[in-house]
Design a protein around this motif. Sequence first.
Motif, PDB file in Angstrom:
ATOM      1  N   LEU A 280       0.703  -1.175  -0.131  1.00  0.00           N
ATOM      2  CA  LEU A 280      -0.081  -0.096   0.160  1.00  0.00           C
ATOM      3  C   LEU A 280       0.731   1.080   0.108  1.00  0.00           C
ATOM      4  N   VAL A 281       0.376   2.250  -0.644  1.00  0.00           N
ATOM      5  CA  VAL A 281       1.016   3.578  -0.409  1.00  0.00           C
ATOM      6  C   VAL A 281      -0.100   4.617  -0.133  1.00  0.00           C
ATOM      7  N   PRO A 282       0.437   5.630   0.577  1.00  0.00           N
ATOM      8  CA  PRO A 282      -0.561   6.537   1.117  1.00  0.00           C
ATOM      9  C   PRO A 282      -1.105   7.423  -0.017  1.00  0.00           C
ATOM     10  N   ALA A 283      -2.335   8.001   0.119  1.00  0.00           N
ATOM     11  CA  ALA A 283      -2.657   8.692  -0.993  1.00  0.00           C
ATOM     12  C   ALA A 283      -3.621   9.695  -0.421  1.00  0.00           C
ATOM     13  N   VAL A 284      -2.792  11.102  -0.607  1.00  0.00           N
ATOM     14  CA  VAL A 284      -3.537  12.380  -0.068  1.00  0.00           C
ATOM     15  C   VAL A 284      -4.404  12.923  -1.031  1.00  0.00           C
ATOM     16  N   ILE A 285      -5.544  13.124  -0.582  1.00  0.00           N
ATOM     17  CA  ILE A 285      -6.814  13.452  -1.382  1.00  0.00           C
ATOM     18  C   ILE A 285      -6.792  15.171  -1.202  1.00  0.00           C
ATOM     19  N   GLN A 286      -6.832  15.779  -2.357  1.00  0.00           N
ATOM     20  CA  GLN A 286      -6.737  17.350  -2.392  1.00  0.00           C
ATOM     21  C   GLN A 286      -7.789  17.728  -3.429  1.00  0.00           C
ATOM     22  N   ASP A 287      -8.614  18.689  -3.064  1.00  0.00           N
ATOM     23  CA  ASP A 287      -9.660  19.531  -3.817  1.00  0.00           C
ATOM     24  C   ASP A 287      -8.845  20.127  -4.892  1.00  0.00           C
ATOM     25  N   ALA A 288      -9.037  19.780  -6.183  1.00  0.00           N
ATOM     26  CA  ALA A 288      -8.383  20.423  -7.307  1.00  0.00           C
ATOM     27  C   ALA A 288      -8.875  21.941  -7.383  1.00  0.00           C
ATOM     28  N   GLU A 289      -9.900  22.315  -6.815  1.00  0.00           N
ATOM     29  CA  GLU A 289     -10.162  23.721  -7.241  1.00  0.00           C
ATOM     30  C   GLU A 289      -9.590  24.463  -5.718  1.00  0.00           C
ATOM     31  N   THR A 290     -10.148  24.264  -4.610  1.00  0.00           N
ATOM     32  CA  THR A 290      -9.829  24.896  -3.428  1.00  0.00           C
ATOM     33  C   THR A 290      -8.413  24.575  -3.082  1.00  0.00           C
ATOM     34  N   LYS A 291      -7.912  23.550  -3.221  1.00  0.00           N
ATOM     35  CA  LYS A 291      -6.328  23.116  -2.692  1.00  0.00           C
ATOM     36  C   LYS A 291      -6.537  22.441  -1.293  1.00  0.00           C
ATOM     37  N   ASN A 292      -7.659  22.319  -0.884  1.00  0.00           N
ATOM     38  CA  ASN A 292      -7.692  21.856   0.583  1.00  0.00           C
ATOM     39  C   ASN A 292      -7.655  20.463   0.520  1.00  0.00           C
ATOM     40  N   VAL A 293      -6.867  19.914   1.669  1.00  0.00           N
ATOM     41  CA  VAL A 293      -6.515  18.538   1.706  1.00  0.00           C
ATOM     42  C   VAL A 293      -7.964  17.939   2.534  1.00  0.00           C
ATOM     43  N   LEU A 294      -8.558  16.848   1.762  1.00  0.00           N
ATOM     44  CA  LEU A 294      -9.924  16.200   2.213  1.00  0.00           C
ATOM     45  C   LEU A 294      -9.963  15.235   3.014  1.00  0.00           C
ATOM     46  N   MET A 295      -9.001  14.270   2.663  1.00  0.00           N
ATOM     47  CA  MET A 295      -8.660  13.103   3.456  1.00  0.00           C
ATOM     48  C   MET A 295      -7.378  12.214   3.038  1.00  0.00           C
TER      49      MET A 295
ATOM     50  N   GLN B 103      -0.802  12.584  -8.923  1.00  0.00           N
ATOM     51  CA  GLN B 103       0.913  12.881  -8.824  1.00  0.00           C
ATOM     52  C   GLN B 103       1.696  12.109  -7.692  1.00  0.00           C
ATOM     53  N   VAL B 104       2.948  11.463  -8.268  1.00  0.00           N
ATOM     54  CA  VAL B 104       3.589  10.803  -7.119  1.00  0.00           C
ATOM     55  C   VAL B 104       4.775  11.599  -6.613  1.00  0.00           C
ATOM     56  N   ASP B 105       5.034  11.277  -5.365  1.00  0.00           N
ATOM     57  CA  ASP B 105       6.043  12.291  -4.838  1.00  0.00           C
ATOM     58  C   ASP B 105       7.723  11.926  -5.228  1.00  0.00           C
ATOM     59  N   CYS B 106       8.586  12.434  -4.642  1.00  0.00           N
ATOM     60  CA  CYS B 106       9.952  12.192  -5.143  1.00  0.00           C
ATOM     61  C   CYS B 106      10.603  10.898  -4.659  1.00  0.00           C
ATOM     62  N   ASP B 107      10.054  10.332  -3.780  1.00  0.00           N
ATOM     63  CA  ASP B 107      10.449   8.788  -3.464  1.00  0.00           C
ATOM     64  C   ASP B 107       9.500   7.619  -4.245  1.00  0.00           C
ATOM     65  N   ASN B 108       8.667   8.200  -4.998  1.00  0.00           N
ATOM     66  CA  ASN B 108       7.792   7.204  -5.490  1.00  0.00           C
ATOM     67  C   ASN B 108       6.846   6.472  -4.660  1.00  0.00           C
ATOM     68  N   ASP B 109       6.659   6.840  -3.392  1.00  0.00           N
ATOM     69  CA  ASP B 109       5.838   5.986  -2.701  1.00  0.00           C
ATOM     70  C   ASP B 109       4.569   6.660  -1.738  1.00  0.00           C
ATOM     71  N   THR B 110       4.378   8.111  -2.549  1.00  0.00           N
ATOM     72  CA  THR B 110       2.993   8.612  -1.791  1.00  0.00           C
ATOM     73  C   THR B 110       2.360   9.281  -3.074  1.00  0.00           C
ATOM     74  N   LEU B 111       1.026   9.334  -3.170  1.00  0.00           N
ATOM     75  CA  LEU B 111       0.358   9.834  -4.209  1.00  0.00           C
ATOM     76  C   LEU B 111      -0.449  11.173  -3.648  1.00  0.00           C
ATOM     77  N   LEU B 112      -0.535  12.167  -4.586  1.00  0.00           N
ATOM     78  CA  LEU B 112      -1.097  13.233  -4.352  1.00  0.00           C
ATOM     79  C   LEU B 112      -2.520  12.982  -5.304  1.00  0.00           C
ATOM     80  N   VAL B 113      -3.774  13.198  -5.032  1.00  0.00           N
ATOM     81  CA  VAL B 113      -4.712  12.686  -5.698  1.00  0.00           C
ATOM     82  C   VAL B 113      -5.622  14.014  -5.721  1.00  0.00           C
ATOM     83  N   LEU B 114      -5.553  14.561  -7.126  1.00  0.00           N
ATOM     84  CA  LEU B 114      -6.510  15.744  -7.253  1.00  0.00           C
ATOM     85  C   LEU B 114      -7.839  15.717  -7.635  1.00  0.00           C
ATOM     86  N   VAL B 115      -8.749  15.913  -6.904  1.00  0.00           N
ATOM     87  CA  VAL B 115     -10.151  15.387  -7.238  1.00  0.00           C
ATOM     88  C   VAL B 115     -11.131  16.664  -7.157  1.00  0.00           C
TER      89      VAL B 115
END
Length: 203
Positions: A14-29, A74-86
């Motif tokens: 498993l890799v962590p997936a940070v969920i971010q609102d693409a419009e407001t840029k707020n982290v949702l979950m 998007q994946v971070d520099c270590d290739n083990d965490t996702l930033l998911v824009l939604v």
Amino acid sequence: MKMKIDFNKNPDGLVPAVIQDAETKNVLMLGYMNEEAFRKTQETQKVTFFSRSKQRLWTKGEESGNFLHLVNMQVDCDNDTLLVLVKPQGPTCHKGTDTCWGEKNVSEMSFLTQLETVISDRRSNPENEKSYVASLFRSGINKIAQKVGEEAVETVIEAKDDNDDLFLNESADLLFHYLILLQAKGFTLADVIEILKSRHSRK
């Protein structure tokens, strides 16, 4: 979208997936994805996690209808965490809040949205003798447009001087009356923002 993601870095795949609102840029979950969840998210364009409690794939909103529609990943520099824009469809948290931290999912422009609501309320009650905004709407579009012109001139005059306080106050007056003019024409600031966004996307 092709990304190199190291699903083998953790023993559970498993890799962590940070969920971010693409419009407001707020982290949702925060959720977790395995390779299968990642692929399904790409295929369906709805964010899917691997539920550690249910031990299966879980598409956010499959029961509530509050889906997270994929905009980008998007994946971070270590290739083990996702930033998911939604684009969220309804509240994100299972407790009914916009985010899993109990915060409102609003942009930094939220005060202008509140101000537009106040202006709309005043427009709906034009007979309110105590309301300056209502009096402008009673006077009609020509008067409102004239006020915007006057405030624009005053802002330009103050811009040429060195009194920052006066310049900012005149700028505030200009923006306030412009919001009134927009509503008098049947529009809101969001309509103007959409025009700016469409121009930006063409560059």
